[in-house]
Design a protein around this motif. Structure first.
Motif, short mmCIF file in Angstrom:
data_model
loop_
_atom_site.label_atom_id
_atom_site.label_comp_id
_atom_site.label_asym_id
_atom_site.label_seq_id
_atom_site.Cartn_x
_atom_site.Cartn_y
_atom_site.Cartn_z
N UNK A 165 0.66 -1.12 -0.02
CA UNK A 165 -0.03 -0.09 0.03
C UNK A 165 1.00 1.40 0.16
N UNK A 166 2.03 1.25 -0.84
CA UNK A 166 2.94 2.28 -0.57
C UNK A 166 2.36 3.31 -1.96
N UNK A 167 3.48 4.08 -2.46
CA UNK A 167 3.34 5.22 -3.58
C UNK A 167 2.69 4.47 -4.74
N UNK A 168 2.13 5.30 -5.50
CA UNK A 168 1.88 5.00 -6.68
C UNK A 168 2.82 5.74 -7.83
N UNK A 169 2.88 5.43 -8.95
CA UNK A 169 3.64 6.00 -10.09
C UNK A 169 2.88 5.70 -11.32
N UNK A 170 2.92 6.86 -11.91
CA UNK A 170 2.01 6.83 -13.15
C UNK A 170 3.02 6.87 -14.50
N UNK A 171 2.66 6.19 -15.38
CA UNK A 171 3.43 6.10 -16.85
C UNK A 171 2.30 6.28 -17.86
#
Length: 237
Positions: A165-171
């Motif tokens: 449930x950590x950070x999200x990263x968008x590509x």
């Protein structure tokens, strides 16, 4: 009379300081010139017996080993280093120097350029100076984008997360270019090295997309200062 004496002393100190800066500039340049030729004499003459250098790879090397390792560039390699932007912080018994080492080299006809930030510490030895420590750090810059196949890039776009449930990263794929970031409003361009390996603009490390049989990336391995941080795909958008 007192004011004149003080002015004279100040002027003398300023002249001595300027002379020292010129000496340090000349000395540092002679040390850099000696690297390509493997000339040990300039280094041997100026090095303190307890000299230690911390290299750009993080190695700690003493005087004896440094001189032993100093050899001319091998056949097929040429290069030079220019000392730029030298500053000197001078104290009664020591001085701290900082400068930009601007290097170029050709490796079998391929030209490379690299810059380093160097911090050197000298101790006063009578009327001259001896270098006791040096620290070298590479100035990081974005690499040039490579010409690679981009037909698989749609499969790299999506949202990734540090599980559970950590950070999200968008590509995202935009105008034929890949962009990424944690904040969708502040995405940075991915600079391609291979079809699925990138550098994120303005950041250290490499981003490797691990692609599954369906052509979609399952995860990203982000090598942050040579340590892997894994982002797992959670959505396609």
């Amino acid at each position: 009379m007192t004011a004149m004496l003080l002015l004279g002393a100040t002027t003398a100190r300023a002249a001595e300081s300027a002379a020292n800066v010129r000496w340090f500039q000349t000395t540092e340049q002679s040390l850099m010139d000696a690297i390509a030729t493997g000339n040990r004499q300039p280094w041997d003459r100026i090095m303190d017996s307890g000299f230690v250098i911390t290299t750009e790879e993080g190695q700690i090397i003493g005087r004896e080993q440094f001189l032993k390792d100093l050899r001319p560039l091998p056949p097929g390699l040429t290069g030079s280093i220019t000392v730029r932007d030298l500053t000197v912080q001078e104290f009664p018994t020591f001085a701290v120097l900082r400068y930009l080492a601007d290097e170029w080299e050709t490796v079998l006809a391929q030209r490379l350029t690299t810059q380093y930030r160097v911090t050197d510490t000298f101790r006063k030895n009578g009327s001259t100076w001896k270098i006791v420590a040096s620290h070298v750090a590479v100035v990081t810059t974005d690499p040039p984008a490579q010409q690679v196949a981009s037909d698989g890039w749609p499969g790299l776009a999506g949202t990734y997360q540090i599980l559970p449930d950590g950070w999200t990263f968008h590509v995202v794929l935009r105008d034929g270019q890949l962009f990424g970031g944690r904040d969708p409003a502040k995405l940075k361009r991915f600079i391609p090295l291979t079809p699925d390996a990138f550098v994120l603009q303005g950041s250290l490390g490499e981003w490797l997309f691990v692609v599954g049989p369906d052509g979609k990336a399952m995860r990203i391995v982000d090598f942050r200062k040579f340590e892997p941080l894994v982002w797992t795909r959670v959505t396609d958008r």
